[in-house]
Scaffold this active site. Structure first.
Site, PDB file in Angstrom:
ATOM      1  N   LYS A  55      12.635 -22.007   5.829  1.00 54.95           N
ATOM      2  CA  LYS A  55      13.475 -20.849   5.485  1.00 54.95           C
ATOM      3  C   LYS A  55      14.943 -21.242   5.587  1.00 54.95           C
ATOM      4  O   LYS A  55      15.711 -20.714   6.416  1.00 54.95           O
ATOM      5  CB  LYS A  55      13.148 -19.647   6.354  1.00 54.95           C
ATOM      6  CG  LYS A  55      11.706 -19.160   6.167  1.00 54.95           C
ATOM      7  CD  LYS A  55      11.366 -17.968   6.995  1.00 54.95           C
ATOM      8  CE  LYS A  55       9.945 -17.505   6.773  1.00 54.95           C
ATOM      9  NZ  LYS A  55       8.906 -18.482   7.168  1.00 54.95           N
TER      10      LYS A  55
HETATM   11  O1  6AU Z   1      -1.554 -16.308   8.262  1.00 54.43           O
HETATM   12  P1  6AU Z   1      -0.685 -16.508   9.488  1.00 54.43           P
HETATM   13  O2  6AU Z   1      -0.205 -15.207  10.069  1.00 54.43           O
HETATM   14  O3  6AU Z   1      -1.292 -17.406  10.494  1.00 54.43           O
HETATM   15  O4  6AU Z   1       0.602 -17.345   8.992  1.00 54.43           O
HETATM   16  C1  6AU Z   1       1.513 -16.834   8.076  1.00 54.43           C
HETATM   17  C2  6AU Z   1       2.531 -17.889   7.705  1.00 54.43           C
HETATM   18  C3  6AU Z   1       3.431 -18.352   8.847  1.00 54.43           C
HETATM   19  C4  6AU Z   1       4.711 -17.584   8.642  1.00 54.43           C
HETATM   20  O5  6AU Z   1       5.850 -18.310   9.091  1.00 54.43           O
HETATM   21  C5  6AU Z   1       4.740 -17.391   7.131  1.00 54.43           C
HETATM   22  O6  6AU Z   1       3.388 -17.391   6.693  1.00 54.43           O
HETATM   23  N1  6AU Z   1       5.383 -16.143   6.654  1.00 54.43           N
HETATM   24  C6  6AU Z   1       6.401 -16.180   5.682  1.00 54.43           C
HETATM   25  C7  6AU Z   1       6.705 -17.317   4.878  1.00 54.43           C
HETATM   26  C8  6AU Z   1       5.683 -18.100   4.256  1.00 54.43           C
HETATM   27  O7  6AU Z   1       7.824 -17.564   4.570  1.00 54.43           O
HETATM   28  C9  6AU Z   1       7.101 -15.020   5.389  1.00 54.43           C
HETATM   29  C10 6AU Z   1       6.674 -13.795   5.909  1.00 54.43           C
HETATM   30  O8  6AU Z   1       7.190 -12.760   5.573  1.00 54.43           O
HETATM   31  N2  6AU Z   1       5.615 -13.793   6.758  1.00 54.43           N
HETATM   32  C11 6AU Z   1       4.944 -14.927   7.146  1.00 54.43           C
HETATM   33  O9  6AU Z   1       3.969 -14.828   7.903  1.00 54.43           O
HETATM   34  O10 6AU Z   1       3.690 -19.739   8.669  1.00 54.43           O
END
Ligand code: 6AU
Length: 232
Positions: A85
């Site tokens: 990010k």
């Molecule tokens: O499925 P999870 O909850 O284990 O992981 C979700 C992943 C994590 C977060 O840093 C990322 O997605 N993420 C992001 C991203 C990809 O930028 C944005 C967001 O709004 N929510 C989120 O969970 O690596």
């Protein structure tokens, strides 16, 4: 050495992989050791279009091992995304790209806040790294970020801006995190939804993390999510 000798843009490579492998899953492999990252890259590689990492949570990060994972990515045909990010000024961004994590050597895609502006976008373009712009976070207090202005500049799409990270119909290629078939939250305000719920809100790609890599049988879980995303 700079990343991606390939003349194709990350956008074109991503679209080709999605079509050829028939997958819309981005595996968010938020593990803390390089050995685990290697393990999941090889195990899940055949079913994913992108392996997303947070290198700054890996306790024994090494560029050499990351380049091994890049080789696994070539074998299974997926792209590597750094979910840092990014959100700083051009000078700092350029130092980050060549700093400790050597993103410029192995990264195909990154996530970035729209605050990097056109200067940041140009920098990623120069390094042949595709950008997914943050549009909205998957937490209750998520707010819409000013991503549209950068997208609307003709020279930025489809490369280097490849898509958005968002929850609610961003209007562009949308990768949606917070995907789970069995849970609706974690203990830190993550809001989970199923692939079909995410699809209804504009998701084109599904970012799945703990639902796969912490499952009792990660391969079974990988196949389950791959199928759930394809059947939509
Ligand atoms: O499925 P999870 O909850 O284990 O992981 C979700 C992943 C994590 C977060 O840093 C990322 O997605 N993420 C992001 C991203 C990809 O930028 C944005 C967001 O709004 N929510 C989120 O969970 O690596």
């Amino acid at each position: 050495m700079s990343n991606n000798m390939s003349t194709e843009s990350p956008f074109v490579r991503l679209q080709n992989i999605i079509k050829e492998k028939n997958t819309r899953i981005i595996l968010s492999c938020d593990v803390t050791t390089m050995a685990d990252l290697c393990y999941f890259a090889d195990l899940c590689g055949p079913y994913i279009c992108v392996l997303k990492v947070h290198t700054d949570i890996i306790e024994d990060f090494s560029v050499e091992m990351m380049l091994n994972i890049k080789n696994i990515a070539k074998v299974h045909r997926f792209l590597l995304m750094e979910d840092r990010k990014f959100g700083d000024i051009g000078y700092t961004l350029s130092k980050q790209l060549t700093g400790f994590f050597k993103y410029s050597q192995w990264c195909d895609l990154v996530t970035a806040y729209p605050y990097i502006g056109q200067t940041g976008i140009e920098l990623f373009k120069l390094n042949n790294i595709g950008v997914f712009l943050l549009a909205e976070l998957s937490i209750n207090e998520g707010q819409i970020l000013p991503y549209k202005e950068l997208f609307n500049k003709k020279e930025n799409t489809p490369h280097p801006i490849c898509g958005t990270i968002g929850q609610n119909n961003t209007g562009y290629i949308q990768a949606t995190p917070g995907i789970h078939l069995d849970k609706c939250n974690d203990n830190s305000n993550q809001c989970y939804k199923s692939p079909s719920e995410a699809k209804q809100k504009g998701a084109d790609l599904f970012i799945v993390g703990r639902a796969i890599y912490t499952a009792k049988n990660p391969l079974e879980a990988m196949i389950r999510y791959h199928k759930a995303a394809m059947d939509l």
